[in-house]
Design an enzyme around this catalytic site. Structure first.
Site, short mmCIF file in Angstrom:
data_model
loop_
_atom_site.label_atom_id
_atom_site.label_comp_id
_atom_site.label_asym_id
_atom_site.label_seq_id
_atom_site.Cartn_x
_atom_site.Cartn_y
_atom_site.Cartn_z
N GLU A 41 0.98 -1.18 0.03
CA GLU A 41 0.02 -0.03 0.04
C GLU A 41 0.90 1.12 0.00
O GLU A 41 1.51 1.39 1.02
CB GLU A 41 -0.86 0.08 1.50
CG GLU A 41 -1.80 1.25 1.26
CD GLU A 41 -2.60 1.18 2.63
OE1 GLU A 41 -2.87 0.01 3.36
OE2 GLU A 41 -2.66 2.32 3.07
N ARG A 45 0.92 10.15 0.42
CA ARG A 45 0.93 11.39 1.32
C ARG A 45 2.22 12.25 0.85
O ARG A 45 2.59 13.06 1.59
CB ARG A 45 1.61 10.86 2.73
CG ARG A 45 0.52 10.00 3.54
CD ARG A 45 0.86 10.02 4.83
NE ARG A 45 0.49 8.52 5.40
CZ ARG A 45 0.82 8.05 6.48
NH1 ARG A 45 1.85 8.53 7.20
NH2 ARG A 45 0.48 6.83 6.65
N THR A 69 -4.08 6.09 2.01
CA THR A 69 -4.39 7.64 2.30
C THR A 69 -5.21 8.14 1.19
O THR A 69 -4.91 9.35 1.04
CB THR A 69 -3.11 8.40 2.92
OG1 THR A 69 -2.23 7.46 3.54
CG2 THR A 69 -3.33 9.46 3.71
N LYS A 129 -10.98 -1.23 6.90
CA LYS A 129 -9.70 -0.66 7.55
C LYS A 129 -10.02 -0.51 8.90
O LYS A 129 -11.14 0.66 8.83
CB LYS A 129 -9.05 0.35 7.01
CG LYS A 129 -7.88 0.90 7.69
CD LYS A 129 -7.19 1.60 6.78
CE LYS A 129 -5.95 2.37 7.60
NZ LYS A 129 -5.00 2.81 6.60
O1 LIG Z 1 -2.16 6.68 5.58
C1 LIG Z 1 -3.26 6.15 6.06
O2 LIG Z 1 -4.10 5.95 5.16
C2 LIG Z 1 -3.50 5.68 7.22
O3 LIG Z 1 -4.72 5.42 7.55
C3 LIG Z 1 -2.38 5.81 8.30
C4 LIG Z 1 -1.61 4.61 8.29
O4 LIG Z 1 -2.33 3.31 7.85
C5 LIG Z 1 -0.72 4.36 9.31
O5 LIG Z 1 0.09 5.47 9.65
C6 LIG Z 1 0.05 3.34 9.40
O6 LIG Z 1 0.21 3.00 10.79
P1 LIG Z 1 1.56 2.71 11.47
O7 LIG Z 1 1.95 1.38 11.31
O8 LIG Z 1 1.30 3.11 13.05
O9 LIG Z 1 2.59 3.83 10.99
#
Ligand SMILES: O=C(O)C(=O)C[C@H](O)[C@H](O)COP(=O)(O)O
Length: 207
Positions: A41, A45, A69, A129
């Site tokens: 994925e 960003r 995202t 999700k």
């Molecule tokens: O970017 C997106 O669409 C999100 O919803 C956020 C990510 O899924 C999280 O930032 C991943 O989480 P971590 O593994 O804690 O880094």
């Protein structure tokens, strides 16, 4: 793969990847694949995210590349145009949902509450999700809602680590988990793709 549920079955862990340098996209995808993870994925960003999706779709056909995202209808369209095979959203609005449906791609809309999950179920979504997972109640939350909402499957993401992963993967309503720990910014900045492959190999055996 045609539905969100198919998507959850691709791998125990969905690597959530932030690419700053477009040149890192293909080696990162190859490292994940070499470690046994067949899905990536790429989050929308960074300014190079769509280009990163294009390159992975073209150069690493054996990995299933999706866009994460996705927070606007335009992004859903752009991601599909770039060659994304699926979409993931952190939360969901009606317009993003409509745009995601319109692409025809499998997608995982984000939800963090029972009501959000029920609204998505009303729209025909059965794979979601769960974000932000740890901050929203973690595995205990998902365990609690498996009774009243048994038809829904989740990809919990947000704050999950290799050590907390098994508690999620043991739940009947968890298809896979998402996380960024396979591709830490530090390793990508150092272009240490061997280390990414090692993390992927560990994650691939989680279920
Ligand atoms: O970017 C997106 O669409 C999100 O919803 C956020 C990510 O899924 C999280 O930032 C991943 O989480 P971590 O593994 O804690 O880094």
């Amino acid at each position: 793969m045609t539905t969100g549920t198919d998507l959850l079955a691709l791998s125990p862990v969905m690597p959530v990847v932030v690419i700053d340098d477009v040149g890192d996209a293909v080696p990162t995808a190859r490292a994940l694949l070499a470690g046994g993870i067949g899905v990536i994925e790429l989050t929308l960003r960074t300014p190079v995210a769509l280009a990163a999706i294009e390159r992975v779709a073209a150069d690493v056909p054996d990995i299933v590349v999706g866009a994460g995202t996705v927070t606007s209808p335009e992004q859903a369209k752009q991601a599909a145009g770039a060659g994304a095979k699926f979409l993931v959203t952190p939360g969901c609005t009606d317009s993003v949902l409509d745009a995601a449906f319109a692409t025809g791609l499998p997608f995982l809309p984000g939800a963090a509450t029972v009501s959000e999950a029920m609204r998505l179920a009303e729209r025909g979504v059965s794979a979601l999700k769960f974000f932000p997972a740890e901050a929203s109640g973690g595995a205990a939350f998902l365990k609690s809602i498996a009774g009243p909402l048994p038809q829904l499957q989740f990809c919990p993401t947000g704050g999950i680590t290799a050590s907390s992963a098994p508690s999620y993967l043991a739940l009947p309503n968890v298809g896979c988990i998402g996380g960024s720990w396979l591709t830490p910014a530090k390793l990508l900045a150092a272009r240490d793709f061997a280390a990414v492959e090692k993390l992927a190999a560990e994650a691939a055996t989680l279920r």
